[in-house]
Design a protein around this motif. Sequence first.
Motif, PDB file in Angstrom:
ATOM      1  N   ASP A  99       0.791  -1.208   0.219  1.00 12.40           N
ATOM      2  CA  ASP A  99       0.074  -0.029   0.011  1.00 12.40           C
ATOM      3  C   ASP A  99       0.713   1.372  -0.073  1.00 12.40           C
ATOM      4  O   ASP A  99       0.811   2.086   0.905  1.00 12.40           O
ATOM      5  CB  ASP A  99      -1.023  -0.079   1.278  1.00 12.40           C
ATOM      6  N   THR A 100       1.841   1.479  -0.938  1.00 13.42           N
ATOM      7  CA  THR A 100       2.946   2.463  -1.160  1.00 13.42           C
ATOM      8  C   THR A 100       2.123   3.825  -1.148  1.00 13.42           C
ATOM      9  O   THR A 100       2.694   4.803  -0.781  1.00 13.42           O
ATOM     10  CB  THR A 100       3.832   2.257  -2.331  1.00 13.42           C
ATOM     11  N   GLU A 101       0.909   4.134  -1.838  1.00 18.01           N
ATOM     12  CA  GLU A 101       0.209   5.393  -1.861  1.00 18.01           C
ATOM     13  C   GLU A 101      -0.762   5.446  -0.738  1.00 18.01           C
ATOM     14  O   GLU A 101      -1.597   6.399  -0.967  1.00 18.01           O
ATOM     15  CB  GLU A 101      -0.283   5.435  -3.442  1.00 18.01           C
ATOM     16  N   LEU A 102      -0.845   4.749   0.181  1.00 18.99           N
ATOM     17  CA  LEU A 102      -1.755   4.658   1.446  1.00 18.99           C
ATOM     18  C   LEU A 102      -3.330   4.549   0.847  1.00 18.99           C
ATOM     19  O   LEU A 102      -4.395   4.897   1.489  1.00 18.99           O
ATOM     20  CB  LEU A 102      -1.537   5.991   2.008  1.00 18.99           C
ATOM     21  N   LYS A 103      -3.487   4.028  -0.291  1.00 21.04           N
ATOM     22  CA  LYS A 103      -4.764   4.134  -0.721  1.00 21.04           C
ATOM     23  C   LYS A 103      -5.858   3.167  -0.145  1.00 21.04           C
ATOM     24  O   LYS A 103      -6.948   3.535   0.246  1.00 21.04           O
ATOM     25  CB  LYS A 103      -4.927   3.737  -2.217  1.00 21.04           C
ATOM     26  N   VAL A 104      -5.543   2.199   0.262  1.00 22.91           N
ATOM     27  CA  VAL A 104      -6.198   1.052   1.041  1.00 22.91           C
ATOM     28  C   VAL A 104      -6.379   1.437   2.294  1.00 22.91           C
ATOM     29  O   VAL A 104      -7.432   1.313   2.963  1.00 22.91           O
ATOM     30  CB  VAL A 104      -5.596  -0.294   0.803  1.00 22.91           C
ATOM     31  N   ALA A 105      -5.442   1.964   2.981  1.00 19.14           N
ATOM     32  CA  ALA A 105      -5.365   2.419   4.389  1.00 19.14           C
ATOM     33  C   ALA A 105      -6.120   3.299   4.584  1.00 19.14           C
ATOM     34  O   ALA A 105      -7.158   3.524   5.438  1.00 19.14           O
ATOM     35  CB  ALA A 105      -3.700   2.947   4.919  1.00 19.14           C
ATOM     36  N   LEU A 107      -8.959   4.132   2.374  1.00 16.79           N
ATOM     37  CA  LEU A 107     -10.326   3.246   2.028  1.00 16.79           C
ATOM     38  C   LEU A 107     -10.901   2.529   2.981  1.00 16.79           C
ATOM     39  O   LEU A 107     -12.087   2.709   3.318  1.00 16.79           O
ATOM     40  CB  LEU A 107     -10.061   2.469   0.827  1.00 16.79           C
ATOM     41  N   TYR A 108      -9.942   2.003   3.747  1.00 13.92           N
ATOM     42  CA  TYR A 108     -10.585   1.308   5.177  1.00 13.92           C
ATOM     43  C   TYR A 108     -10.559   2.099   6.200  1.00 13.92           C
ATOM     44  O   TYR A 108     -10.497   1.654   7.348  1.00 13.92           O
ATOM     45  CB  TYR A 108      -9.620  -0.112   5.019  1.00 13.92           C
ATOM     46  N   ASP A 109     -10.369   3.430   6.270  1.00 11.48           N
ATOM     47  CA  ASP A 109     -10.580   4.105   7.381  1.00 11.48           C
ATOM     48  C   ASP A 109      -9.271   4.023   8.383  1.00 11.48           C
ATOM     49  O   ASP A 109      -9.452   4.243   9.641  1.00 11.48           O
ATOM     50  CB  ASP A 109     -11.855   4.130   8.030  1.00 11.48           C
ATOM     51  N   MET A 110      -8.299   3.771   8.071  1.00 15.12           N
ATOM     52  CA  MET A 110      -7.158   3.314   8.838  1.00 15.12           C
ATOM     53  C   MET A 110      -6.291   4.540   8.918  1.00 15.12           C
ATOM     54  O   MET A 110      -5.636   4.824   9.743  1.00 15.12           O
ATOM     55  CB  MET A 110      -6.530   1.946   8.559  1.00 15.12           C
ATOM     56  N   LEU A 111      -6.379   5.208   7.795  1.00 11.80           N
ATOM     57  CA  LEU A 111      -5.379   6.729   8.105  1.00 11.80           C
ATOM     58  C   LEU A 111      -6.517   7.736   7.358  1.00 11.80           C
ATOM     59  O   LEU A 111      -7.447   7.619   6.673  1.00 11.80           O
ATOM     60  CB  LEU A 111      -4.262   6.615   6.881  1.00 11.80           C
ATOM     61  N   GLY A 113      -7.612  11.216   5.278  1.00  9.30           N
ATOM     62  CA  GLY A 113      -7.832  11.434   3.922  1.00  9.30           C
ATOM     63  C   GLY A 113      -6.466  12.406   3.561  1.00  9.30           C
ATOM     64  O   GLY A 113      -5.931  12.562   2.470  1.00  9.30           O
ATOM     65  N   ASP A 114      -6.052  13.007   4.679  1.00 11.46           N
ATOM     66  CA  ASP A 114      -4.579  14.177   4.483  1.00 11.46           C
ATOM     67  C   ASP A 114      -3.481  13.489   4.779  1.00 11.46           C
ATOM     68  O   ASP A 114      -2.619  14.157   5.241  1.00 11.46           O
ATOM     69  CB  ASP A 114      -5.176  15.539   5.109  1.00 11.46           C
ATOM     70  N   ALA A 115      -3.443  12.262   4.838  1.00 12.97           N
ATOM     71  CA  ALA A 115      -2.361  11.582   5.338  1.00 12.97           C
ATOM     72  C   ALA A 115      -1.270  11.764   4.268  1.00 12.97           C
ATOM     73  O   ALA A 115       0.001  11.006   4.656  1.00 12.97           O
ATOM     74  CB  ALA A 115      -2.501   9.992   5.732  1.00 12.97           C
ATOM     75  N   GLY A 116      -1.389  12.258   3.026  1.00  7.94           N
ATOM     76  CA  GLY A 116      -0.542  11.968   1.973  1.00  7.94           C
ATOM     77  C   GLY A 116      -0.662  10.938   1.044  1.00  7.94           C
ATOM     78  O   GLY A 116      -1.864  10.184   1.362  1.00  7.94           O
ATOM     79  N   ASP A 117      -0.089  10.657  -0.063  1.00  9.47           N
ATOM     80  CA  ASP A 117      -0.120   9.772  -0.870  1.00  9.47           C
ATOM     81  C   ASP A 117       1.229   8.833  -1.094  1.00  9.47           C
ATOM     82  O   ASP A 117       1.442   8.507  -2.205  1.00  9.47           O
ATOM     83  CB  ASP A 117      -0.565  10.406  -2.430  1.00  9.47           C
TER      84      ASP A 117
END
Length: 218
Positions: A99-105, A107-111, A113-117
């Motif tokens: 999950d290098t772009e943090l997309k799944v994290a 999407l699953y509300d683990m991070l 939205g403003d955590a970066g990409d």
Amino acid sequence: MSLRINDVAPDFTAETTQGPISFHQWIGDNWAVLFSHPKDFTPVCTTELGVVASLEQQFAARGAKVIGLSVDPVDNHTKWAQDIKEVTGATINYPVIADTELKVAKLYDMLPGDAGDSCEGRTPADNATVRMVFVIGPDKRIKLLLAYPMTTGRNFDEIIRVLDSIQLTAKHKVATPANWRQGEDVIITGAVSNEEAAKIFPGYKTVKPYLRTTSQPQ
């Protein structure tokens, strides 16, 4: 997006240690256990991935596929797998999402939205909330969510216990009591009348008018 039990698990495409996947397609008609990690080469997570590798056949016997996630690239996952085998003696045969772009994290509300990409420059502490377990049914709906702190290793025997309960109660009109294990008595749900209970669960026991127990159905 806040996720709850019975919500449809968000679908996604991602790179994994076994190539690209589309999540819902990967699940197919199976159950799925998705467990996430803040970063590769972290001590507690090293033990966790090894334990899941040792239990993979137990999950498979229940029709469940397991998949890990860590906020790092596939190359790192592959190198980490060597450490995991050295430490735990277990070989990882299940896929691990990169999950290098943090997309799944996200999407699953683990991070947030403003955590970066990008995973670059992020520490395990930055990703501390990416320590969750999702049990997902063949209907692609979330059956269980668990969140863990970084310093507490997950109990995957408990995940198997819960999976046993979820599968049993999806098939029969029963619930499972505290600390229930396979083969122990279960609770008849309130949706079943006493008359119906006598037919379906002959010899059931009434502990309280609202608490009726019976042997585990097969």
